[in-house]
Motif scaffolding. Structure first.
Motif, PDB file in Angstrom:
ATOM      1  N   GLU A 106      -6.781 -26.614   0.366  1.00  0.00           N
ATOM      2  CA  GLU A 106      -6.494 -26.016  -0.938  1.00  0.00           C
ATOM      3  C   GLU A 106      -7.446 -26.561  -1.996  1.00  0.00           C
ATOM      4  O   GLU A 106      -7.884 -25.844  -2.890  1.00  0.00           O
ATOM      5  CB  GLU A 106      -5.045 -26.311  -1.317  1.00  0.00           C
ATOM      6  CG  GLU A 106      -4.556 -25.446  -2.462  1.00  0.00           C
ATOM      7  CD  GLU A 106      -3.039 -25.493  -2.611  1.00  0.00           C
ATOM      8  OE1 GLU A 106      -2.584 -26.106  -3.584  1.00  0.00           O
ATOM      9  OE2 GLU A 106      -2.331 -24.947  -1.748  1.00  0.00           O
ATOM     10  N   GLU A 107      -7.744 -27.846  -1.859  1.00  0.00           N
ATOM     11  CA  GLU A 107      -8.662 -28.492  -2.805  1.00  0.00           C
ATOM     12  C   GLU A 107     -10.068 -27.882  -2.693  1.00  0.00           C
ATOM     13  O   GLU A 107     -10.731 -27.611  -3.684  1.00  0.00           O
ATOM     14  CB  GLU A 107      -8.719 -29.974  -2.442  1.00  0.00           C
ATOM     15  CG  GLU A 107      -8.865 -30.904  -3.599  1.00  0.00           C
ATOM     16  CD  GLU A 107      -8.761 -32.357  -3.121  1.00  0.00           C
ATOM     17  OE1 GLU A 107      -8.463 -32.596  -1.928  1.00  0.00           O
ATOM     18  OE2 GLU A 107      -9.009 -33.242  -3.950  1.00  0.00           O
TER      19      GLU A 107
ATOM     20  N   ARG B 107       2.181 -18.471  -4.459  1.00  0.00           N
ATOM     21  CA  ARG B 107       1.486 -19.728  -4.742  1.00  0.00           C
ATOM     22  C   ARG B 107       1.610 -20.084  -6.232  1.00  0.00           C
ATOM     23  O   ARG B 107       0.616 -20.175  -6.941  1.00  0.00           O
ATOM     24  CB  ARG B 107       0.018 -19.597  -4.321  1.00  0.00           C
ATOM     25  CG  ARG B 107      -0.141 -19.191  -2.843  1.00  0.00           C
ATOM     26  CD  ARG B 107      -1.602 -19.060  -2.439  1.00  0.00           C
ATOM     27  NE  ARG B 107      -2.230 -20.356  -2.254  1.00  0.00           N
ATOM     28  CZ  ARG B 107      -3.550 -20.527  -2.075  1.00  0.00           C
ATOM     29  NH1 ARG B 107      -4.361 -19.489  -2.088  1.00  0.00           N
ATOM     30  NH2 ARG B 107      -4.047 -21.733  -1.901  1.00  0.00           N
ATOM     31  N   PRO B 108       2.850 -20.322  -6.666  1.00  0.00           N
ATOM     32  CA  PRO B 108       3.071 -20.546  -8.103  1.00  0.00           C
ATOM     33  C   PRO B 108       2.439 -21.838  -8.622  1.00  0.00           C
ATOM     34  O   PRO B 108       2.202 -21.969  -9.815  1.00  0.00           O
ATOM     35  CB  PRO B 108       4.600 -20.608  -8.224  1.00  0.00           C
ATOM     36  CG  PRO B 108       5.080 -21.011  -6.870  1.00  0.00           C
ATOM     37  CD  PRO B 108       4.101 -20.420  -5.890  1.00  0.00           C
ATOM     38  N   ASN B 109       2.176 -22.777  -7.729  1.00  0.00           N
ATOM     39  CA  ASN B 109       1.711 -24.086  -8.187  1.00  0.00           C
ATOM     40  C   ASN B 109       0.204 -24.257  -8.269  1.00  0.00           C
ATOM     41  O   ASN B 109      -0.284 -25.340  -8.585  1.00  0.00           O
ATOM     42  CB  ASN B 109       2.304 -25.194  -7.302  1.00  0.00           C
ATOM     43  CG  ASN B 109       3.815 -25.275  -7.469  1.00  0.00           C
ATOM     44  OD1 ASN B 109       4.335 -25.027  -8.559  1.00  0.00           O
ATOM     45  ND2 ASN B 109       4.514 -25.583  -6.386  1.00  0.00           N
ATOM     46  N   LEU B 110      -0.534 -23.214  -7.984  1.00  0.00           N
ATOM     47  CA  LEU B 110      -1.981 -23.311  -8.207  1.00  0.00           C
ATOM     48  C   LEU B 110      -2.230 -23.477  -9.706  1.00  0.00           C
ATOM     49  O   LEU B 110      -1.400 -23.094 -10.525  1.00  0.00           O
ATOM     50  CB  LEU B 110      -2.696 -22.053  -7.711  1.00  0.00           C
ATOM     51  CG  LEU B 110      -2.672 -21.752  -6.213  1.00  0.00           C
ATOM     52  CD1 LEU B 110      -3.458 -20.467  -5.923  1.00  0.00           C
ATOM     53  CD2 LEU B 110      -3.271 -22.914  -5.417  1.00  0.00           C
TER      54      LEU B 110
ATOM     55  N   ALA C  80      -3.490 -15.155  -3.859  1.00  0.00           N
ATOM     56  CA  ALA C  80      -2.312 -15.644  -3.139  1.00  0.00           C
ATOM     57  C   ALA C  80      -2.486 -15.486  -1.634  1.00  0.00           C
ATOM     58  O   ALA C  80      -2.046 -16.329  -0.853  1.00  0.00           O
ATOM     59  CB  ALA C  80      -1.061 -14.915  -3.624  1.00  0.00           C
ATOM     60  N   HIS C  81      -3.137 -14.406  -1.230  1.00  0.00           N
ATOM     61  CA  HIS C  81      -3.320 -14.154   0.201  1.00  0.00           C
ATOM     62  C   HIS C  81      -4.712 -14.539   0.702  1.00  0.00           C
ATOM     63  O   HIS C  81      -5.107 -14.149   1.806  1.00  0.00           O
ATOM     64  CB  HIS C  81      -2.993 -12.681   0.510  1.00  0.00           C
ATOM     65  CG  HIS C  81      -1.525 -12.369   0.350  1.00  0.00           C
ATOM     66  ND1 HIS C  81      -1.011 -11.104   0.392  1.00  0.00           N
ATOM     67  CD2 HIS C  81      -0.460 -13.196   0.145  1.00  0.00           C
ATOM     68  CE1 HIS C  81       0.327 -11.144   0.230  1.00  0.00           C
ATOM     69  NE2 HIS C  81       0.660 -12.409   0.069  1.00  0.00           N
ATOM     70  N   LYS C  82      -5.437 -15.280  -0.111  1.00  0.00           N
ATOM     71  CA  LYS C  82      -6.739 -15.855   0.291  1.00  0.00           C
ATOM     72  C   LYS C  82      -7.688 -14.819   0.885  1.00  0.00           C
ATOM     73  O   LYS C  82      -8.357 -15.066   1.889  1.00  0.00           O
ATOM     74  CB  LYS C  82      -6.528 -16.989   1.309  1.00  0.00           C
ATOM     75  CG  LYS C  82      -5.625 -18.102   0.807  1.00  0.00           C
ATOM     76  CD  LYS C  82      -5.546 -19.229   1.831  1.00  0.00           C
ATOM     77  CE  LYS C  82      -4.579 -20.306   1.375  1.00  0.00           C
ATOM     78  NZ  LYS C  82      -4.403 -21.383   2.333  1.00  0.00           N
TER      79      LYS C  82
ATOM     80  N   LEU D 127       3.221 -13.624 -14.108  1.00  0.00           N
ATOM     81  CA  LEU D 127       3.086 -12.982 -12.799  1.00  0.00           C
ATOM     82  C   LEU D 127       2.835 -14.009 -11.705  1.00  0.00           C
ATOM     83  O   LEU D 127       3.459 -13.984 -10.642  1.00  0.00           O
ATOM     84  CB  LEU D 127       1.939 -11.972 -12.838  1.00  0.00           C
ATOM     85  CG  LEU D 127       2.125 -10.813 -13.826  1.00  0.00           C
ATOM     86  CD1 LEU D 127       0.792 -10.172 -14.146  1.00  0.00           C
ATOM     87  CD2 LEU D 127       3.112  -9.795 -13.268  1.00  0.00           C
ATOM     88  N   ALA D 128       1.905 -14.926 -11.976  1.00  0.00           N
ATOM     89  CA  ALA D 128       1.522 -15.915 -10.961  1.00  0.00           C
ATOM     90  C   ALA D 128       2.707 -16.792 -10.569  1.00  0.00           C
ATOM     91  O   ALA D 128       2.829 -17.210  -9.420  1.00  0.00           O
ATOM     92  CB  ALA D 128       0.367 -16.770 -11.480  1.00  0.00           C
ATOM     93  N   GLN D 129       3.584 -17.033 -11.541  1.00  0.00           N
ATOM     94  CA  GLN D 129       4.766 -17.862 -11.246  1.00  0.00           C
ATOM     95  C   GLN D 129       5.714 -17.169 -10.267  1.00  0.00           C
ATOM     96  O   GLN D 129       6.527 -17.825  -9.632  1.00  0.00           O
ATOM     97  CB  GLN D 129       5.516 -18.175 -12.548  1.00  0.00           C
ATOM     98  CG  GLN D 129       4.823 -19.252 -13.372  1.00  0.00           C
ATOM     99  CD  GLN D 129       5.537 -19.518 -14.691  1.00  0.00           C
ATOM    100  OE1 GLN D 129       6.437 -18.785 -15.088  1.00  0.00           O
ATOM    101  NE2 GLN D 129       5.116 -20.572 -15.370  1.00  0.00           N
TER     102      GLN D 129
END
Ligand SMILES: [Zn+2]
Length: 369
Positions: free
Chosen positions: A45-46, A88-91, A141-143, A82-84
């Motif tokens: 993720e990093e 992946r709300p914590n990005l 979110a889905h990379k 929306l992102a929340q």
């Protein structure tokens, strides 16, 4: 910062990037120790964020950033809401308004979403804005970008490369990801997938789902006389099929449109597609501050044909790789890209720092009715 409710639109600063890379290498060392060899596209993720920041830096350099905290705050509030709701709300979700009249939106890996002031000018309500931003959140979110690289096997470590190659390897991925994001090379399934995410997130936030279809319809109508594929969703000739799929999924589900607040916050007017000032492809990739391509420069070019490239004679060679990749993806028309993609950008790539608290987001959400 990742787990904080305070979002700061600040990225791609040299020092933190290096610090982060140190952490990545330590982690990579551990992976290598454990397995003896890299799983070459198993990016953490990093690493994904580091790649995304590199991609964003290039996008900001190409199009410039609107130096207006108010518009950034508004877009950040809609985007954060929306992102929340996403998987992946914590990005460290970051929303950036690009300084170009071309209509576009770009999702950088790791949670950095860009939208142009041209797109904001064409959008007519907050529900439509939510539809577009949530579609981009879906790509992140889905990379989709990193997965597209993995599927294409476009970037691989040679069999003899080891740990020391990880940094350059990530650079390679970042370059490829930039290409995918800028040229919107997501495949049809990924687009449909992001449309589904868009519907779901918009509805969860309280917006009328499916307003993305209204925007796509307007965009399609605007682009109907364009010879080349153009800008947002450019790679998808079957925009109509997407519009139909979105409308079908949205059905009679309803929600808020929020037109008044949108108009109170967004004052941009749409620019007709034929009136968009453009730059020669690649010309501003490394020189966002050159102001190439304005009308005066175009006139001057006509008078003095040898000064193609707007007097930046040495530049062409310097940006050859980007030019090549743009040519590879050309799908028609003499320059291969439409005016939105070729649109001239602003001169200032600096991120605009905005702070949005969880209380701000909660209060903002109450206005969706
Ligand atoms: Zn997309």
């Amino acid at each position: 910062m990742k787990h904080s409710m305070v979002l700061v639109a600040l990225l791609a600063v040299a020092a933190p990037a290096h610090a982060q890379l140190g952490g990545i290498l330590n982690k990579a060392q551990k992976i290598q120790d454990a397995k003896g060899k890299f799983d070459d596209l198993n990016v953490t993720e990093e690493e994904e964020r580091t790649i995304g920041e590199q991609v964003s830096a290039k996008i900001r350099q190409r199009f410039g950033v609107v130096q207006d905290p108010a518009i950034h705050k508004y877009v950040t509030l809609v985007g954060t809401l929306l992102a929340q709701q996403s998987e992946r709300p914590n990005l460290a979700w970051t929303f950036i308004v690009l300084d170009t009249e071309g209509v576009n939106a770009f999702a950088s890996p790791g949670g950095i979403v860009h939208i142009t002031r041209g797109a904001l000018g064409l959008i007519t309500s907050e529900a439509e804005l939510a539809g577009v931003l949530a579609h981009e959140v879906g790509h992140v979110a889905h990379k989709h970008a990193v997965n597209a690289i993995r599927k294409g096997k476009a970037v691989q470590l040679g069999s003899n490369e080891t740990l020391s190659s990880r940094g350059p390897f990530l650079d390679k991925i970042a370059n490829k990801a930039y290409d995918i994001v800028l040229e919107n090379k997501f495949d049809r399934n990924d687009e449909m997938d992001s449309d589904k995410v868009s519907l779901a997130l918009a509805e969860k936030a309280g917006y009328a789902p499916g307003k993305l279809a209204d925007f796509l319809t307007r965009l399609d109508e605007r682009n109907k006389d364009q010879p080349a594929s153009n800008g947002l969703f450019a790679s998808h000739p079957d925009t109509q099929a997407r519009i139909e799929a979105i409308r079908k999924q949205a059905g009679s589900r309803n929600g808020a449109v929020v037109e008044a607040r949108y108009k109170a916050n967004v004052k941009y007017k749409p620019t007709p597609v034929t009136a968009i000032a453009t730059v020669e492809d690649g010309a501003s990739g490394l020189t966002g501050s050159t102001k190439a391509g304005d009308k005066k420069a175009d006139a001057k070019k006509d008078e003095e044909p040898k000064k193609k490239g707007f007097g930046l004679g040495g530049l062409k060679q310097a940006v050859a790789p980007e030019k090549e990749s743009a040519q590879v993806s050309a799908s028609g028309g003499s320059r291969g890209v439409g005016p939105d993609r070729a649109a001239k950008g602003g001169s200032n790539p600096a991120p605009v720092k905005v702070t949005v608290s969880s209380a701000d987001v909660a209060e903002f959400k109450r206005g969706i009715a």
